[in-house]
Design an enzyme around this catalytic site. Structure first.
Site, mmCIF file in Angstrom:
data_model
loop_
_atom_site.group_PDB
_atom_site.id
_atom_site.type_symbol
_atom_site.label_atom_id
_atom_site.label_comp_id
_atom_site.label_asym_id
_atom_site.label_seq_id
_atom_site.Cartn_x
_atom_site.Cartn_y
_atom_site.Cartn_z
ATOM 1 N N ASP A 65 0.833 -1.213 0.000
ATOM 2 C CA ASP A 65 0.000 0.000 0.000
ATOM 3 C C ASP A 65 0.868 1.264 0.000
ATOM 4 O O ASP A 65 1.778 1.400 0.830
ATOM 5 C CB ASP A 65 -0.903 -0.029 1.246
ATOM 6 C CG ASP A 65 -2.004 1.009 1.185
ATOM 7 O OD1 ASP A 65 -1.681 2.208 1.051
ATOM 8 O OD2 ASP A 65 -3.179 0.632 1.273
ATOM 9 N N HIS A 101 -1.571 -3.007 8.254
ATOM 10 C CA HIS A 101 -2.243 -1.722 8.486
ATOM 11 C C HIS A 101 -3.750 -1.928 8.457
ATOM 12 O O HIS A 101 -4.252 -2.811 7.757
ATOM 13 C CB HIS A 101 -1.813 -0.676 7.446
ATOM 14 C CG HIS A 101 -2.235 -0.985 6.048
ATOM 15 N ND1 HIS A 101 -3.326 -0.417 5.450
ATOM 16 C CD2 HIS A 101 -1.726 -1.849 5.137
ATOM 17 C CE1 HIS A 101 -3.457 -0.895 4.220
ATOM 18 N NE2 HIS A 101 -2.504 -1.769 4.004
ATOM 19 N N CYS A 145 -6.739 -2.554 5.282
ATOM 20 C CA CYS A 145 -5.923 -3.082 4.170
ATOM 21 C C CYS A 145 -6.821 -3.599 3.034
ATOM 22 O O CYS A 145 -7.724 -4.411 3.254
ATOM 23 C CB CYS A 145 -5.037 -4.201 4.688
ATOM 24 S SG CYS A 145 -4.004 -4.944 3.412
HETATM 25 ZN ZN LIG Z 1 -2.564 -3.322 2.660
#
Ligand SMILES: [Zn+2]
Length: 207
Positions: free
Chosen positions: A44, A98, A101
């Site tokens: 990400d 995180h 996600c």
């Molecule tokens: Zn992620």
């Protein structure tokens, strides 16, 4: 004319700013890398390893993939772990997920996403291990709890890899950590997966 010229301009500005602060920064860094940390995180774009922990180039060895998964047949990830542990001799392996996600969300939504569905199977395995707990939660809480559980399971996976097991057998100083990051406030949370020995890993796996 360079393509994406503005990125080269930004690069020039960034390198100049660092050299202004320390004229020898890049020449010293080019001589060797001695990072203490291996970071295994999500791809990400909002979760950049060095920036989150405010460390400069040279301090963190990084592997990122969708949903920060450690699979025992993934030669890419395992090669990174081996190089980090056996050559660079990092002292810490951090698995950092995180909240929110996209990979975790996609693993839960019962839709077809193409090739990536094969990768997301690994996260669906994590869901299956924790089905009872997850079934009691509403949709948003289920996604975020699975983000945490996925980190916890990936810490166990990296700990059970032959590379980490062999490092502990030879009494190498090597700790594992499971963290989760909130994109909403920029803060890290420790998921209490600090593991320093094979025995401690066994204990966590049995819990
Ligand atoms: Zn992620």
């Amino acid at each position: 004319m360079k393509t994406l010229k503005f990125l080269f301009d930004r690069n020039q500005g960034w390198a100049d700013a660092i050299k202004k602060d320390n004229p020898h920064f890049f020449s010293q860094l080019s001589a060797q890398q001695t990072p203490d940390y291996l970071w295994i995180g999500c791809s990400d774009s909002r979760v950049p390893a060095n920036q989150i922990v405010d460390l400069p180039p040279g301090e963190v060895f990084v592997h990122r993939n969708i949903a920060n998964v450690v699979v025992h047949t993934d030669l890419n990830c395992l090669s990174v772990v081996q190089f980090a542990v056996e050559v660079l001799k990092v002292k810490h392996i951090i698995i950092c997920g995180h909240y929110g996600c996209g990979g975790i969300k996609a693993s839960l939504d019962q839709k077809a996403h193409g090739l990536i569905d094969n990768w997301l199977r690994h996260i669906q395995d994590v869901s299956r291990f924790h089905q009872k707990e997850l079934s009691l939660l509403n949709d948003e809480d289920r996604i975020n709890r699975l983000c945490e559980l996925n980190v916890i399971e990936q810490v166990k996976n990296v700990g059970n890899s032959s590379v980490v097991q062999n490092a502990w057998k030879r009494d190498a100083e090597l700790s594992l950590h499971g963290w989760i990051y909130s994109i909403e406030n920029g803060m890290l949370k420790d998921l209490d997966m600090c593991i320093e020995t094979a025995e401690a890993l066994d204990k966590k796996c049995r819990l």
